[in-house]
Motif scaffolding. Structure first.
Motif, PDB file in Angstrom:
ATOM      1  N   LYS A  86     -23.994 -37.654 -31.456  1.00 48.81           N
ATOM      2  CA  LYS A  86     -23.435 -38.597 -32.420  1.00 48.81           C
ATOM      3  C   LYS A  86     -22.245 -37.933 -33.105  1.00 48.81           C
ATOM      4  CE  LYS A  86     -26.877 -41.522 -31.786  1.00 48.81           C
ATOM      5  NZ  LYS A  86     -27.726 -40.707 -30.875  1.00 48.81           N
TER       6      LYS A  86
ATOM      7  N   GLU B 183     -14.721 -40.450 -27.999  1.00 49.58           N
ATOM      8  CA  GLU B 183     -15.628 -41.331 -27.279  1.00 49.58           C
ATOM      9  C   GLU B 183     -15.968 -40.777 -25.900  1.00 49.58           C
ATOM     10  OE1 GLU B 183     -15.993 -46.183 -26.895  1.00 49.58           O
ATOM     11  OE2 GLU B 183     -14.036 -45.245 -26.607  1.00 49.58           O
TER      12      GLU B 183
ATOM     13  N   GLN C 102     -21.327 -40.454 -28.498  1.00 50.87           N
ATOM     14  CA  GLN C 102     -21.314 -41.754 -29.170  1.00 50.87           C
ATOM     15  C   GLN C 102     -20.535 -41.620 -30.470  1.00 50.87           C
ATOM     16  OE1 GLN C 102     -25.176 -43.388 -30.067  1.00 50.87           O
ATOM     17  NE2 GLN C 102     -24.345 -45.290 -30.899  1.00 50.87           N
TER      18      GLN C 102
ATOM     19  N   PHE D  23     -18.345 -42.821 -33.909  1.00 53.15           N
ATOM     20  CA  PHE D  23     -18.250 -43.750 -35.022  1.00 53.15           C
ATOM     21  C   PHE D  23     -17.012 -43.380 -35.833  1.00 53.15           C
ATOM     22  CE2 PHE D  23     -22.589 -43.105 -33.812  1.00 53.15           C
ATOM     23  CZ  PHE D  23     -23.234 -44.327 -33.940  1.00 53.15           C
TER      24      PHE D  23
ATOM     25  N   LYS E 134      -9.480 -50.673 -34.591  1.00 50.96           N
ATOM     26  CA  LYS E 134     -10.242 -51.608 -33.773  1.00 50.96           C
ATOM     27  C   LYS E 134      -9.413 -52.233 -32.659  1.00 50.96           C
ATOM     28  CE  LYS E 134     -13.940 -52.718 -37.034  1.00 50.96           C
ATOM     29  NZ  LYS E 134     -14.630 -53.759 -37.822  1.00 50.96           N
TER      30      LYS E 134
ATOM     31  N   LYS F 171     -13.474 -49.775 -29.433  1.00 56.00           N
ATOM     32  CA  LYS F 171     -14.466 -50.850 -29.485  1.00 56.00           C
ATOM     33  C   LYS F 171     -15.768 -50.440 -30.167  1.00 56.00           C
ATOM     34  CE  LYS F 171     -11.575 -53.420 -27.338  1.00 56.00           C
ATOM     35  NZ  LYS F 171     -10.791 -54.404 -28.142  1.00 56.00           N
ATOM     36  N   GLY F 172     -15.863 -49.185 -30.573  1.00 58.95           N
ATOM     37  CA  GLY F 172     -17.074 -48.713 -31.230  1.00 58.95           C
ATOM     38  C   GLY F 172     -17.132 -49.118 -32.694  1.00 58.95           C
ATOM     39  N   GLN F 173     -18.096 -48.560 -33.398  1.00 56.80           N
ATOM     40  CA  GLN F 173     -18.348 -48.917 -34.793  1.00 56.80           C
ATOM     41  C   GLN F 173     -17.400 -48.174 -35.723  1.00 56.80           C
ATOM     42  OE1 GLN F 173     -22.469 -48.508 -35.908  1.00 56.80           O
ATOM     43  NE2 GLN F 173     -22.056 -48.676 -38.104  1.00 56.80           N
ATOM     44  N   VAL F 174     -16.670 -48.920 -36.530  1.00 48.52           N
ATOM     45  CA  VAL F 174     -15.795 -48.351 -37.558  1.00 48.52           C
ATOM     46  C   VAL F 174     -16.121 -49.045 -38.872  1.00 48.52           C
ATOM     47  CG1 VAL F 174     -13.439 -47.888 -38.300  1.00 48.52           C
ATOM     48  CG2 VAL F 174     -13.971 -47.973 -35.856  1.00 48.52           C
ATOM     49  N   GLU F 175     -16.512 -48.255 -39.879  1.00 48.20           N
ATOM     50  CA  GLU F 175     -16.938 -48.818 -41.158  1.00 48.20           C
ATOM     51  C   GLU F 175     -16.000 -48.382 -42.272  1.00 48.20           C
ATOM     52  OE1 GLU F 175     -19.293 -50.952 -41.476  1.00 48.20           O
ATOM     53  OE2 GLU F 175     -20.293 -50.787 -39.533  1.00 48.20           O
TER      54      GLU F 175
ATOM     55  N   TYR G 141     -22.961 -44.319 -43.765  1.00 52.13           N
ATOM     56  CA  TYR G 141     -23.774 -43.740 -42.700  1.00 52.13           C
ATOM     57  C   TYR G 141     -24.883 -42.872 -43.284  1.00 52.13           C
ATOM     58  CZ  TYR G 141     -20.041 -45.229 -39.523  1.00 52.13           C
ATOM     59  OH  TYR G 141     -19.127 -45.977 -38.808  1.00 52.13           O
TER      60      TYR G 141
END
Length: 238
Positions: free
Chosen positions: A37, A53, A57, A59, A72, A76-80, A90
């Motif tokens: 991760k 990536e 995995q 983020f 984005k 295509k992964g998670q971006v917060e 997180y």
């Protein structure tokens, strides 16, 4: 500035070579499993997300809605949305690797932010951190980018230890081009130019030469800690 970074980051000598140096540090100092991760804090316009990536995995996190929107477009992964040290979306003790590349100089509470990065790491997790070096290099570029400070290696090392990290490696970098950067910064300060000129895209020939010169440091850093530079890179362990 996010739009400028987004448009030039795939070919500008600084962004291209910095990414290669960071990836090389990851390959040398971490043995990551396929399900590792990874979190890129301050992912900006997405420079590192695609490269990370390929390692695990991945983020992302950034405080800017504009930055997240740019990220984005290419990731295509998670971006917060989040902000160190208190507004992080997180869970703690989750990530095997965290990158914070030119991030903590933006934050008033840099030590608290480093402590938060440590808390986000799993046991034996590692972080790679870069910051700009030397306050005497301060210029309008720092102001445009809302920097709070630039660091010496000793100062960053002390704050990393204070935050509970074990420092595995720390060095200045962008050393070979230091004289050029120093002169350009001083001229810009004297002429009161805005900071945008620091990320102007040079012509192809100049960009090629600067890429080759800066690229030599990828190999030098495998054997030496460079004695000075425009930036600092550190590998730290929880």
């Amino acid at each position: 500035m996010y739009r400028i970074f987004f448009e030039i980051q795939k070919k500008h000598w600084w962004f291209v070579t910095k990414k290669k140096i960071v990836i090389d540090f990851i390959s040398r100092f971490l043995k990551l499993k396929a399900d590792a991760k990874i979190l890129d804090i301050g992912c900006g316009s997405g420079l590192m997300l695609n490269a990370l990536e390929n390692i695990g995995q991945t983020f992302g996190m950034d405080m800017s809605d504009d930055a997240i929107a740019f990220s984005k477009e290419i990731f295509k992964g998670q971006v917060e949305k989040g902000l160190l040290p208190d507004q992080v979306p997180y869970q703690t003790s989750f990530f095997n690797l965290i990158t914070a590349l030119d991030v903590i100089e933006h934050i008033d509470r840099d030590v608290d932010s480093l402590k938060k990065i440590r808390n986000l790491l799993a046991d034996d997790g590692k972080a790679i951190i870069t910051v700009p070096a030397y306050m005497f290099l301060w210029s309008p570029f720092d102001e445009v980018n809302e920097h709070k400070r630039r660091y010496t290696l000793t100062e960053l090392h002390e704050k990393l230890i204070q935050s509970g990290f074990t420092v595995e490696d720390i060095s200045y970098f962008n050393t070979l081009l230091f004289p050029i950067v120093y002169i350009v910064r001083k001229i810009n300060n004297l002429l009161k130019r805005d900071g945008a000129s620091d990320v102007d895209m040079p012509n192809k020939f100049v960009n090629y030469i600067l890429t080759k010169i800066f690229g030599l440091e990828l190999y030098l850093l495998r054997f030496f800690r460079l004695p000075f530079g425009v930036s600092i890179i550190a590998v730290v362990k929880k």
